[in-house]
Every structure is written in C-alpha cells, then in structure tokens.
Design a protein around this motif. Structure first.
Motif, mmCIF file in Angstrom:
data_model
loop_
_atom_site.group_PDB
_atom_site.id
_atom_site.type_symbol
_atom_site.label_atom_id
_atom_site.label_comp_id
_atom_site.label_asym_id
_atom_site.label_seq_id
_atom_site.Cartn_x
_atom_site.Cartn_y
_atom_site.Cartn_z
ATOM 1 N N GLU A 149 0.811 -1.204 0.000
ATOM 2 C CA GLU A 149 0.000 0.000 0.000
ATOM 3 C C GLU A 149 0.852 1.265 0.000
ATOM 4 N N GLU A 150 2.135 1.136 0.380
ATOM 5 C CA GLU A 150 3.023 2.286 0.413
ATOM 6 C C GLU A 150 4.439 1.823 0.101
ATOM 7 N N PRO A 151 5.321 2.744 -0.315
ATOM 8 C CA PRO A 151 6.700 2.362 -0.633
ATOM 9 C C PRO A 151 7.383 1.710 0.570
ATOM 10 N N GLN A 152 8.298 0.802 0.263
ATOM 11 C CA GLN A 152 8.988 0.044 1.308
ATOM 12 C C GLN A 152 10.510 0.243 1.241
ATOM 13 N N PHE A 202 8.810 1.183 4.699
ATOM 14 C CA PHE A 202 8.040 2.382 5.039
ATOM 15 C C PHE A 202 8.707 3.188 6.141
ATOM 16 N N SER A 228 13.259 8.210 1.607
ATOM 17 C CA SER A 228 13.566 7.982 0.195
ATOM 18 C C SER A 228 14.949 8.532 -0.139
ATOM 19 N N ASN A 248 10.887 0.802 -5.705
ATOM 20 C CA ASN A 248 9.423 0.812 -5.578
ATOM 21 C C ASN A 248 8.804 1.414 -6.835
ATOM 22 N N ARG A 257 5.203 2.458 -8.547
ATOM 23 C CA ARG A 257 3.752 2.626 -8.387
ATOM 24 C C ARG A 257 3.092 2.460 -9.741
ATOM 25 N N ASN A 311 -2.262 1.972 -8.373
ATOM 26 C CA ASN A 311 -1.812 2.753 -7.206
ATOM 27 C C ASN A 311 -1.178 1.918 -6.109
ATOM 28 N N TYR A 312 -0.937 0.642 -6.375
ATOM 29 C CA TYR A 312 -0.181 -0.170 -5.437
ATOM 30 C C TYR A 312 1.296 -0.140 -5.831
ATOM 31 N N TRP A 313 2.148 -0.527 -4.902
ATOM 32 C CA TRP A 313 3.584 -0.453 -5.107
ATOM 33 C C TRP A 313 4.171 -1.851 -5.303
ATOM 34 N N LYS A 346 0.347 -4.480 4.041
ATOM 35 C CA LYS A 346 0.718 -3.292 4.798
ATOM 36 C C LYS A 346 1.339 -3.779 6.110
#
Length: 223
Positions: free
Chosen positions: A30-33, A35, A39, A139, A141, A145-147, A195
């Motif tokens: 669900e979000e970049p890893q 997390f 970045s 990562n 996207r 919208n998933y990573w 997640k």
C-alpha cells in the motif's frame, strides 16, 4: 500495469509467465517500502556503472538517478522504406533508437544495427528508491496505485543482483500478516496487497523463497 514497451525489463513483465505458470502471485504494498526508511535522492557511487550477463546481450547501466537497459537491434531497410528514427524521435518519451550516421545518408543499406535504450527506473513520484542495510529497494507505483517492489544488491564478488517479490504459499503468508487478495475475472488470486509493520516487513524480506532473481550481472565499468 504499464505496457512492456513502456518499462522494458521491470519484473512484472519479465517474470509474469513464469510466476503464473507456477501458481505464484505478485506481492504488492500500500506504500513504498521499507516504510520506516526515507527515500533516497540518488544511487550511491558504489552501484553506479554498467553491468552485463555473458548470456544476455543487453547492458544495464546505473546512473546517479536512473537504471537503463541498452540493446542492439538489427533492422532491415529497403530502398523505399523510411528510417525508423523519424517516427521514434517524434515523441521523446519513447525509448530512443540511436542510428548509425551512414543509415540516415543512405537508405539503400539493407541491414543496419540500431541501439535501443530503455529507462526502467528513474527517480520520481512513481519510482521511489529506499535503502535498508545492504539492499536497495526499487518501488514502482502502477496504475492500480499499489507499489511493486524489487530488491537490488551487490554480492561479495561485486555482481549485481535484482530480485522480485512473489509468493506461492498464501496460507503461510496469511499466518504472518494480514493481506488483501486481488482476483481476476475467474476468481483466481493474481496478487496480494500488504501493509506490514516493521517487524513483519523485516521477517518478510529475510525469506529467500519469496524472492525471484530476474537479473544477475557482472560490472564492466564504473562511473
């Protein structure tokens, strides 16, 4: 997800047939890893350079902010054919085909080698780079919208390894953390969305059987 012509060698397309044929599914987030890491703004000098696999004619190059793949294409041109360079370069967002100068002057040449360059990763809002211990985490996207996640590391012999994350034992993964299953029109699971918390993520990336190596190469030069 992106078309192969747009992303060249990203894992979702290089390994899709292999994974599906083995009843494995992609792991997305669900979000970049990771997390819990910030970045990165560039690739370290340690990784920058060009890499090649003796069994693969393509060359992978890591710059300060991107990963490129180049390959030679043999193109047949007849006397009445127009040079592909004018079509490809009409849109600079497309991969570049770099022509030999003789090709532009003499279209009577039947065969000529062109060099194609694809950008497969470029730091942006859709391509996020993070680092944890010795691994880089690439990562991507996608349109859903998933990573999607790839691992990149250098082994002790300075060989570059890029791996993708997949799973073929959903029951085992469900016992480790909550997940959301994404189904195709036939009701088959084609990917899962995770997640994880910090502890779950660290445990997840330690599982070698959750990784598929998609690129392994030796360094041929450095920047």
């Amino acid at each position: 997800m992106k078309k192969l012509s747009e992303i060249g060698l990203t894992v979702a397309h290089l390994s899709a047939a292999f994974l599906l044929s083995n009843c494995a599914v992609f792991v997305t987030f669900e979000e970049p890893q990771p997390f819990f890491k910030k970045s990165e703004t560039h690739f370290s000098k340690k990784f920058q350079g060009s890499y090649v696999n003796p069994l693969d004619p393509r060359i992978l190059t890591i710059t300060d902010s991107a990963i490129l793949i180049s390959s030679d294409w043999n193109i047949e041109v007849t006397p009445n054919a127009s040079s592909p360079i004018f079509e490809v370069n009409s849109n600079r967002d497309n991969p570049a085909l770099v022509p030999d100068q003789d090709m532009q002057r003499d279209k009577r040449i039947a065969n000529k080698t062109w060099n194609r360059i694809d950008t497969i990763f470029s730091l942006s809002d859709h391509h996020i780079l993070r680092q944890f211990k010795k691994d880089y985490f690439l990562n991507y996207r996608e349109l859903d919208n998933y990573w999607y996640l790839e691992f990149m590391t250098l082994d002790k012999n300075d060989k570059l390894l890029i791996s993708a994350m997949f799973i073929d034992d959903l029951i085992a993964l469900e016992q480790e953390m909550p997940l959301k299953k994404m189904l195709n029109s036939n009701g088959e699971v084609i990917k899962v969305v995770l997640k994880p918390n910090k502890k779950q993520f660290k445990k997840l990336i330690r599982r070698e059987d959750y990784r598929l190596t998609i690129f392994k190469a030796e360094r041929i030069n450095s920047n």
